[in-house]
Motif scaffolding. Structure first.
Motif, PDB file in Angstrom:
ATOM      1  N   GLN A 119      50.033 -32.103 114.391  1.00  0.00           N
ATOM      2  CA  GLN A 119      49.437 -32.827 112.974  1.00  0.00           C
ATOM      3  C   GLN A 119      50.604 -32.628 111.993  1.00  0.00           C
ATOM      4  OE1 GLN A 119      46.248 -34.290 112.697  1.00  0.00           O
ATOM      5  NE2 GLN A 119      46.236 -33.883 114.657  1.00  0.00           N
ATOM      6  N   LYS A 120      51.980 -33.281 112.702  1.00  0.00           N
ATOM      7  CA  LYS A 120      52.737 -33.135 111.573  1.00  0.00           C
ATOM      8  C   LYS A 120      53.664 -31.917 111.028  1.00  0.00           C
ATOM      9  CE  LYS A 120      51.632 -37.850 110.270  1.00  0.00           C
ATOM     10  NZ  LYS A 120      51.089 -38.949 109.218  1.00  0.00           N
ATOM     11  N   ALA A 121      53.512 -30.916 111.789  1.00  0.00           N
ATOM     12  CA  ALA A 121      53.943 -29.717 111.352  1.00  0.00           C
ATOM     13  C   ALA A 121      55.622 -29.536 111.692  1.00  0.00           C
ATOM     14  CB  ALA A 121      53.688 -28.621 112.282  1.00  0.00           C
ATOM     15  N   LYS A 122      56.293 -28.840 110.877  1.00  0.00           N
ATOM     16  CA  LYS A 122      57.726 -28.831 110.967  1.00  0.00           C
ATOM     17  C   LYS A 122      58.460 -27.653 111.246  1.00  0.00           C
ATOM     18  CE  LYS A 122      57.808 -32.785 107.961  1.00  0.00           C
ATOM     19  NZ  LYS A 122      57.644 -34.158 108.896  1.00  0.00           N
ATOM     20  N   ASP A 123      59.284 -27.832 111.990  1.00  0.00           N
ATOM     21  CA  ASP A 123      59.993 -26.722 112.391  1.00  0.00           C
ATOM     22  C   ASP A 123      60.751 -25.958 111.362  1.00  0.00           C
ATOM     23  OD1 ASP A 123      61.664 -24.768 113.740  1.00  0.00           O
ATOM     24  OD2 ASP A 123      62.903 -26.199 114.892  1.00  0.00           O
ATOM     25  N   THR A 124      60.366 -24.380 111.220  1.00  0.00           N
ATOM     26  CA  THR A 124      60.818 -23.692 110.324  1.00  0.00           C
ATOM     27  C   THR A 124      62.273 -23.225 110.473  1.00  0.00           C
ATOM     28  OG1 THR A 124      59.755 -21.680 111.087  1.00  0.00           O
ATOM     29  CG2 THR A 124      58.225 -22.968 109.588  1.00  0.00           C
ATOM     30  N   GLY A 125      62.709 -23.317 111.526  1.00  0.00           N
ATOM     31  CA  GLY A 125      64.012 -22.837 111.847  1.00  0.00           C
ATOM     32  C   GLY A 125      63.885 -21.664 112.437  1.00  0.00           C
ATOM     33  N   THR A 126      62.620 -20.712 112.494  1.00  0.00           N
ATOM     34  CA  THR A 126      62.561 -19.303 112.871  1.00  0.00           C
ATOM     35  C   THR A 126      62.090 -19.466 114.327  1.00  0.00           C
ATOM     36  OG1 THR A 126      60.354 -19.345 111.817  1.00  0.00           O
ATOM     37  CG2 THR A 126      62.322 -18.528 110.573  1.00  0.00           C
ATOM     38  N   THR A 127      62.177 -18.246 114.775  1.00  0.00           N
ATOM     39  CA  THR A 127      61.493 -18.132 116.006  1.00  0.00           C
ATOM     40  C   THR A 127      60.595 -16.527 115.997  1.00  0.00           C
ATOM     41  OG1 THR A 127      63.578 -16.846 117.050  1.00  0.00           O
ATOM     42  CG2 THR A 127      63.443 -19.139 117.609  1.00  0.00           C
ATOM     43  N   GLU A 128      59.880 -16.616 117.136  1.00  0.00           N
ATOM     44  CA  GLU A 128      59.008 -15.426 117.223  1.00  0.00           C
ATOM     45  C   GLU A 128      59.029 -14.993 118.832  1.00  0.00           C
ATOM     46  OE1 GLU A 128      54.932 -13.574 116.469  1.00  0.00           O
ATOM     47  OE2 GLU A 128      55.413 -15.161 115.044  1.00  0.00           O
ATOM     48  N   ALA A 129      59.357 -13.890 118.927  1.00  0.00           N
ATOM     49  CA  ALA A 129      59.226 -13.374 120.705  1.00  0.00           C
ATOM     50  C   ALA A 129      57.864 -13.025 120.760  1.00  0.00           C
ATOM     51  CB  ALA A 129      60.046 -12.070 120.802  1.00  0.00           C
ATOM     52  N   VAL A 130      57.484 -13.693 121.870  1.00  0.00           N
ATOM     53  CA  VAL A 130      55.952 -13.534 122.179  1.00  0.00           C
ATOM     54  C   VAL A 130      55.932 -13.809 123.815  1.00  0.00           C
ATOM     55  CG1 VAL A 130      53.492 -14.436 122.127  1.00  0.00           C
ATOM     56  CG2 VAL A 130      55.080 -14.669 120.083  1.00  0.00           C
TER      57      VAL A 130
END
Length: 189
Positions: A119-130
């Motif tokens: 729904q048009k979310a934008k890349d924050t430039g951050t990542t998360e290890a999951v």
């Protein structure tokens, strides 16, 4: 004499309409009282996605992700596979709080696919290890998303639920490689 008769007829018509309205309202009240209704009943029906999952795991050109071991309060609500639109796999859920979480996978171009399903979310430039993988964090007005680019496909876990619930879904994802009937512990290859 005609004016008197018309006046009398007009009064009778108004009186009859008023009486009809009262009778109709009384009938509706009686029906409402005797028809059972449960305000706690969840109107969203759960779907069984096991057959579709087995079929798609054979048909898709990528390891298809689906959760295993989620608590019973997670309710699967929708499932689909669209061969024409980038071989897109969709599995929708309501989390225990009734918020939406979806697993989306496709071979479509990630630049258009991710904003579409999130729904048009934008890349924050951050990542998360999951779950041993590095997921991109996307945020939007309606949905947030965790995105995992793969070889020739993209996996997106998105929805209205908070990030903790998205992470919970990612941790539960399992895939089955196209060539093997066994279930692997990683969300994508």
């Amino acid at each position: 004499m005609d004016a008197v008769a018309e006046s009398k007829r007009g009064k009778q018509t108004a009186r009859n309409m008023f009486l009809s309205t009262i009778v109709t309202a009384a009938c509706a009240g009686v029906i409402y009282i005797f028809v059972p209704h449960d305000e706690n009943l969840d109107p969203v029906k759960a779907v069984d996605f096991t057959v579709e999952l087995a079929t798609v795991r054979v048909a898709a050109p990528y390891p298809v992700a689906a959760p295993e071991g989620l608590p019973e309060k997670w309710k699967p609500t929708s499932v689909s596979f669209d061969r024409a639109a980038g071989k897109a796999w969709h599995l929708g859920f309501h989390d225990p709080d009734g918020r939406y979480v979806a697993v989306e996978q496709s071979t479509a171009d990630a630049r258009t696919y991710i904003p579409q399903v999130s729904q048009k979310a934008k890349d924050t430039g951050t990542t998360e290890a999951v779950a041993g993988r590095t997921w991109q964090v996307w945020e939007g007005e309606k949905y947030d998303a965790l995105v995992l680019p793969g070889k020739g496909h993209t996996t997106v876990v998105t929805g209205t639920a908070p990030r903790e619930r998205l992470v919970e879904m990612v941790e539960a994802l399992r895939t089955e490689p196209v060539s093997s009937p066994s279930v692997s512990a990683s969300p994508t290859s």
